[in-house]
Design an enzyme around this catalytic site. Structure first.
Site, PDB file in Angstrom:
ATOM      1  N   LYS A  13       0.744  -1.396  -0.012  1.00  0.00           N
ATOM      2  CA  LYS A  13      -0.115  -0.137  -0.102  1.00  0.00           C
ATOM      3  C   LYS A  13       0.894   1.434   0.199  1.00  0.00           C
ATOM      4  CE  LYS A  13      -2.012  -1.164   4.041  1.00  0.00           C
ATOM      5  NZ  LYS A  13      -1.368  -2.362   4.217  1.00  0.00           N
ATOM      6  N   ARG A  88      -9.353   0.227   8.931  1.00  0.00           N
ATOM      7  CA  ARG A  88      -9.096  -1.241   9.509  1.00  0.00           C
ATOM      8  C   ARG A  88     -10.255  -1.841  10.180  1.00  0.00           C
ATOM      9  NH1 ARG A  88      -3.014   0.042   9.009  1.00  0.00           N
ATOM     10  NH2 ARG A  88      -1.890  -1.912   9.768  1.00  0.00           N
ATOM     11  N   ARG A 127      11.726  -5.352   4.804  1.00  0.00           N
ATOM     12  CA  ARG A 127      11.366  -3.890   4.596  1.00  0.00           C
ATOM     13  C   ARG A 127      12.046  -2.991   5.225  1.00  0.00           C
ATOM     14  NH1 ARG A 127       5.115  -1.939   5.252  1.00  0.00           N
ATOM     15  NH2 ARG A 127       5.483  -3.270   7.151  1.00  0.00           N
ATOM     16  N   ARG A 161      11.257  -0.348  10.800  1.00  0.00           N
ATOM     17  CA  ARG A 161      10.243  -0.465  11.839  1.00  0.00           C
ATOM     18  C   ARG A 161      10.486  -1.538  12.869  1.00  0.00           C
ATOM     19  NH1 ARG A 161       4.863  -0.021   8.462  1.00  0.00           N
ATOM     20  NH2 ARG A 161       4.285  -1.057  10.375  1.00  0.00           N
ATOM     21  N   ARG A 172      -0.266  -9.219  13.730  1.00  0.00           N
ATOM     22  CA  ARG A 172      -0.544  -8.214  12.528  1.00  0.00           C
ATOM     23  C   ARG A 172      -1.429  -8.858  11.605  1.00  0.00           C
ATOM     24  NH1 ARG A 172       4.702  -5.311  11.368  1.00  0.00           N
ATOM     25  NH2 ARG A 172       3.562  -3.999   9.949  1.00  0.00           N
TER      26      ARG A 172
HETATM   27  P1  ADP Z   1       2.266  -1.853   3.258  1.00  0.00           P
HETATM   28  O1  ADP Z   1       2.332  -0.324   3.117  1.00  0.00           O
HETATM   29  O2  ADP Z   1       1.126  -2.415   2.622  1.00  0.00           O
HETATM   30  O3  ADP Z   1       2.571  -2.187   4.626  1.00  0.00           O
HETATM   31  P2  ADP Z   1       4.700  -1.719   1.887  1.00  0.00           P
HETATM   32  O4  ADP Z   1       4.316  -0.809   0.639  1.00  0.00           O
HETATM   33  O5  ADP Z   1       5.637  -1.008   2.703  1.00  0.00           O
HETATM   34  O6  ADP Z   1       3.468  -2.472   2.279  1.00  0.00           O
HETATM   35  O7  ADP Z   1       5.638  -2.930   1.201  1.00  0.00           O
HETATM   36  C1  ADP Z   1       6.187  -4.102   2.111  1.00  0.00           C
HETATM   37  C2  ADP Z   1       7.581  -4.274   1.678  1.00  0.00           C
HETATM   38  O8  ADP Z   1       7.394  -5.062   0.300  1.00  0.00           O
HETATM   39  C3  ADP Z   1       8.575  -3.120   1.204  1.00  0.00           C
HETATM   40  O9  ADP Z   1       9.736  -3.389   1.702  1.00  0.00           O
HETATM   41  C4  ADP Z   1       8.110  -2.919  -0.333  1.00  0.00           C
HETATM   42  O10 ADP Z   1       9.423  -2.587  -1.072  1.00  0.00           O
HETATM   43  C5  ADP Z   1       7.937  -4.435  -0.767  1.00  0.00           C
HETATM   44  N1  ADP Z   1       6.918  -4.543  -1.881  1.00  0.00           N
HETATM   45  C6  ADP Z   1       5.970  -3.844  -2.138  1.00  0.00           C
HETATM   46  N2  ADP Z   1       5.382  -4.214  -3.211  1.00  0.00           N
HETATM   47  C7  ADP Z   1       5.775  -5.221  -3.667  1.00  0.00           C
HETATM   48  C8  ADP Z   1       5.866  -6.169  -4.782  1.00  0.00           C
HETATM   49  N3  ADP Z   1       4.681  -5.857  -5.528  1.00  0.00           N
HETATM   50  N4  ADP Z   1       6.459  -7.245  -4.723  1.00  0.00           N
HETATM   51  C9  ADP Z   1       7.544  -7.356  -4.003  1.00  0.00           C
HETATM   52  N5  ADP Z   1       7.718  -6.713  -2.849  1.00  0.00           N
HETATM   53  C10 ADP Z   1       6.959  -5.425  -2.755  1.00  0.00           C
HETATM   54  P1  AMP Z   2       0.872   0.213   9.250  1.00  0.00           P
HETATM   55  O1  AMP Z   2       2.089   1.234   9.011  1.00  0.00           O
HETATM   56  O2  AMP Z   2      -0.214   0.381   8.528  1.00  0.00           O
HETATM   57  O3  AMP Z   2       1.499  -1.288   9.065  1.00  0.00           O
HETATM   58  O4  AMP Z   2       0.517   0.171  10.857  1.00  0.00           O
HETATM   59  C1  AMP Z   2       1.471   0.117  11.724  1.00  0.00           C
HETATM   60  C2  AMP Z   2       0.463  -0.057  13.345  1.00  0.00           C
HETATM   61  O5  AMP Z   2       0.006   1.132  13.660  1.00  0.00           O
HETATM   62  C3  AMP Z   2      -0.371  -1.107  12.867  1.00  0.00           C
HETATM   63  O6  AMP Z   2      -0.057  -2.482  13.673  1.00  0.00           O
HETATM   64  C4  AMP Z   2      -1.447  -0.642  14.318  1.00  0.00           C
HETATM   65  O7  AMP Z   2      -0.858  -1.028  15.465  1.00  0.00           O
HETATM   66  C5  AMP Z   2      -1.255   0.811  13.954  1.00  0.00           C
HETATM   67  N1  AMP Z   2      -2.403   1.433  13.033  1.00  0.00           N
HETATM   68  C6  AMP Z   2      -2.118   1.968  11.803  1.00  0.00           C
HETATM   69  N2  AMP Z   2      -3.495   2.271  11.208  1.00  0.00           N
HETATM   70  C7  AMP Z   2      -4.275   2.053  12.144  1.00  0.00           C
HETATM   71  C8  AMP Z   2      -5.753   1.892  12.109  1.00  0.00           C
HETATM   72  N3  AMP Z   2      -6.376   2.441  10.995  1.00  0.00           N
HETATM   73  N4  AMP Z   2      -6.452   1.487  12.983  1.00  0.00           N
HETATM   74  C9  AMP Z   2      -5.742   0.918  14.163  1.00  0.00           C
HETATM   75  N5  AMP Z   2      -4.500   0.736  14.388  1.00  0.00           N
HETATM   76  C10 AMP Z   2      -3.828   1.182  13.116  1.00  0.00           C
END
Ligand code: ADP
Ligand code: AMP
Length: 216
Positions: A13, A88, A127, A161, A172
């Protein structure tokens, strides 16, 4: 255009939202980023959220709804936004519906990014991001062009992170399946849900999202 990117943690995302900011001039609203900033700043919201985030659990609805309600008021949201990581829960989705209705705004589309759980664990474990500009990377799937140098800003420091560890990932993913997946039928019933193959390459996912947005 106002859109939601909906998918499990690690689905891509944030990666796609960063691209859409460039290509479509939309603002990225990531509740995860906002909460991490609040924790870092030591604010009241940050103090309430920290233990939940460390444990991989969802932060209580009223905290997250409050920060989105404030952020959506900002002038830069007028030209359109991408919600990344919000809503969420069904309570959050209902609160969003009310907020948008009050402001006379429309939710154009909800894009579901489908990815297998095993791939998610690998994505989350690898990541990292530029410490200066926040650009996202992955040890295997999205390396900087020059090793150790951010493509976007030239920064040379990177961060991982605290919650991106294998133990927290399990919690998660369970939270996603139990609390967030019910939003799929919620938005399907409203006729706004579209699906992309989140297992495809980053570029291919961008193309699929582009096609969805172009159809509006
Ligand atoms: P989200 O925001 O949904 O938690 P991220 O965009 O941070 O996910 O992506 C998670 C990890 O996977 C990052 O390190 C990113 O570079 C990698 N990633 C994102 N999209 C893809 C994909 N289509 N294929 C492989 N790796 C990906
Ligand atoms: P994310 O960066 O989206 O992976 O979120 C990291 C953490 O933040 C999650 O595991 C939750 O603890 C919290 N969080 C982020 N967005 C939300 C949401 N919309 N509702 C509840 N918790 C959230």
């Amino acid at each position: 255009m106002n859109i939601i990117l909906l998918g499990p943690p690690g689905a891509g995302k944030g990666t796609q939202a960063q691209r859409l900011m460039e290509t479509r001039r939309l603002v990225q609203l990531s509740t995860g980023d906002m909460l991490r900033a609040a924790v870092k700043a030591g604010s009241e919201v940050g103090r309430r959220a920290k233990a939940f985030m460390d444990a991989g659990q969802l932060v209580p609805d009223e905290v997250v709804i409050g920060i989105i309600a404030d952020r959506i008021e900002a002038p830069d949201c007028k030209n359109g936004f991408i919600l990344d990581g919000f809503p969420r829960t069904t309570a959050q989705a209902e609160a969003l519906d009310r907020m948008l209705a009050e402001k006379g705004l429309k939710l154009n589309v909800v894009i579901e990014m489908k990815v297998d759980d095993t791939a998610l664990v690998e994505r989350i474990a690898g990541r990292y991001a530029c410490a200066k500009c926040g650009a996202g990377y992955h040890d295997t799937f999205q390396k900087p062009k020059v090793a150790g140098v951010c493509d976007n800003c030239g920064g040379t420091e990177f961060t991982r992170r605290a919650d991106d560890n294998r133990e927290t990932v399990v919690t998660r993913l369970a939270a996603y399946h139990a609390q967030t997946a019910p939003l799929l039928p919620y938005y399907r019933a409203r006729g706004v849900l579209r699906e992309v193959d989140g297992m495809a390459s980053i570029d291919e996912v961008s193309r699929q999202i582009g096609r969805v947005l172009d159809s509006f």
